[in-house]
Write a protein that holds these residues in place. Structure first.
Motif: not given
Length: 423
Positions: A27, A31, A151, A155, A215, A218, A222, A237, A309
């Protein structure tokens, strides 16, 4: 009406080692790719062209602010199992209503901007179709990838985009052989004669706005759940905003080394094309292609991130509005009608703006509501993560609180300036 349910996956075990965490970063890449659009690249180029590397510190500080925003959203999700929309709804119907109005106006305006920005780079590289045609193709490509892909595929595509941006954008800075001393000196806070507005813009413009609120969805994709995943989420992050800072600093260096003192100005996305042509004159056509591919990757990855998103946020908004009728255990998914409605809203109605331009009223509403969003997000995180809604181990520490309070002050000033400019 039947509501689609997500199939529950077996919960993975949170990694403990650095290498174990590094292998699961995902993620954060999404981002970074979503947050760094051409607007951030242009702002950094303008700052570099006008003031050299003096404002490098502002880019680093802006990335730090956005890290604490994103980390706070992820921590809220892991602490409560709830989405940020549910958190806002707990603050009152006004918060949910504000987001609903903003998301509709924002989506209509952003959809056109994202498609046209991607198209500008593509039509420069491949002038075989008009800009509007390339814009439509990019919008439909984003729609198809989100609707048809899962997803993991999304990703992987976004990670590939990050790789392309890293090689091209950072490579464009490296071939200029920048002075390391000048770069390091730019990390010392000072304005160097630049305007307060430019400094605030760099602080506030590094790495996305409403997309940060995606976020948590996402993270949920996971299947990260509970306190044990906080270290993993923080590293994830952090990777996203380290990459964001490197990208933006690279463009600052390009502006400083290639344009500083020349009098050449970079205005809008077309300015990136101008810069690419200047690169070609100096370093050959390969450098031009490298820069254009990097700028296109920044634009199209932002489009893909938003297409994937933000519909989650809108679907969650709809769920909050019809809460009494909805299954309280339901988690929004791509199968939800509200998700698909908003995805179509991002794609098709904005195509009209490609031909007619943005109505003045839409521009004013978009700017006014957008000026309020970042302080709204910061204040809501301060309320949510210092309250009894989260357990003691999940609450803000003094560092997080200090950063969020400082960001509120900066974003309030930025918002006031934008509102004054609008009216």
């Amino acid at each position: 009406m039947a509501i689609a349910q997500n199939t529950k996956k077996s919960a993975p075990v949170a990694p403990k080692t650095f290498m174990g965490k590094a292998k699961m970063v995902g993620p954060g890449f999404v981002t970074a790719a979503t947050g760094v659009g051409t607007g951030d690249l242009i702002a950094a180029l303008v700052a570099g062209a006008a003031f050299g590397t003096t404002l490098g510190w502002a880019i680093l500080l802006g990335s730090l602010f956005k890290f604490y925003f994103t980390e706070g959203i992820g921590r809220w999700h892991l602490a409560t199992g709830k989405t940020i929309l549910e958190g806002w709804h707990s603050l009152g119907n006004w918060a949910t209503g504000y987001f609903g109005v903003y998301s509709i106006i924002w989506g209509f305006s952003y959809g056109a901007a994202a498609m046209s920005t991607s198209a500008i780079m593509m039509v420069t590289m491949f002038p075989i179709m008009p800009l509007w045609a390339w814009a439509v193709i990019h919008g439909l490509a984003g729609l198809g990838l989100v609707l048809l892909g899962h997803y993991k595929l999304f990703e992987k595509v976004m990670t590939l985009m990050v790789g392309i941006m890293f090689v091209t954008v950072v490579g464009s800075a490296i071939i200029l052989l920048p002075d390391i001393g000048n770069i390091v000196s730019g990390f010392v806070p000072r304005t160097g004669g630049s305007s307060l507005l430019l400094v605030l813009g760099l602080l506030g413009g590094v790495g996305g706005t409403i997309t940060m609120a995606s976020y948590g969805y996402w993270v949920r994709e996971k299947n990260w759940e509970g306190k044990s995943w906080i270290p993993m989420m923080r590293m994830d992050s952090a990777v996203g905003y380290i990459i964001t800072a490197i990208f933006t600093l690279s463009l600052l260096i390009v502006g400083a080394e290639f344009l500083f003192g020349t009098g050449i100005e970079i205005n809008g996305e077309e300015g990136l094309v101008t810069l690419a042509n200047l690169y070609s004159e100096e370093f050959g056509s390969f450098a031009r292609w490298m820069f254009l591919i990097g700028a296109w990757s920044a634009a199209f990855s932002s489009l893909l991130g938003v297409w994937n998103g933000v519909p989650y946020l809108f679907a969650d908004f709809v769920r909050m509005v019809r809460k009494n009728k909805a299954d309280p255990g339901h988690q929004v998914s791509k199968e939800d009608k509200a998700y698909r409605f908003y995805l179509l809203w991002l794609t098709f109605p904005p195509m009209l703006l490609l031909f007619f331009g943005q109505p003045v009223l839409l521009v004013i509403l978009y700017g006014a509501l957008g000026a309020l969003f970042m302080p709204f997000l910061a204040i809501s995180l301060l309320f949510l993560l210092n309250s009894n809604r989260v357990g003691q181990g999940f609450k803000n520490g003094w560092v997080a609180n200090s950063v969020l309070v400082a960001s509120v002050l900066i974003f309030v000033i930025l918002g006031a300036i934008e509102l004054i400019d609008l009216f």
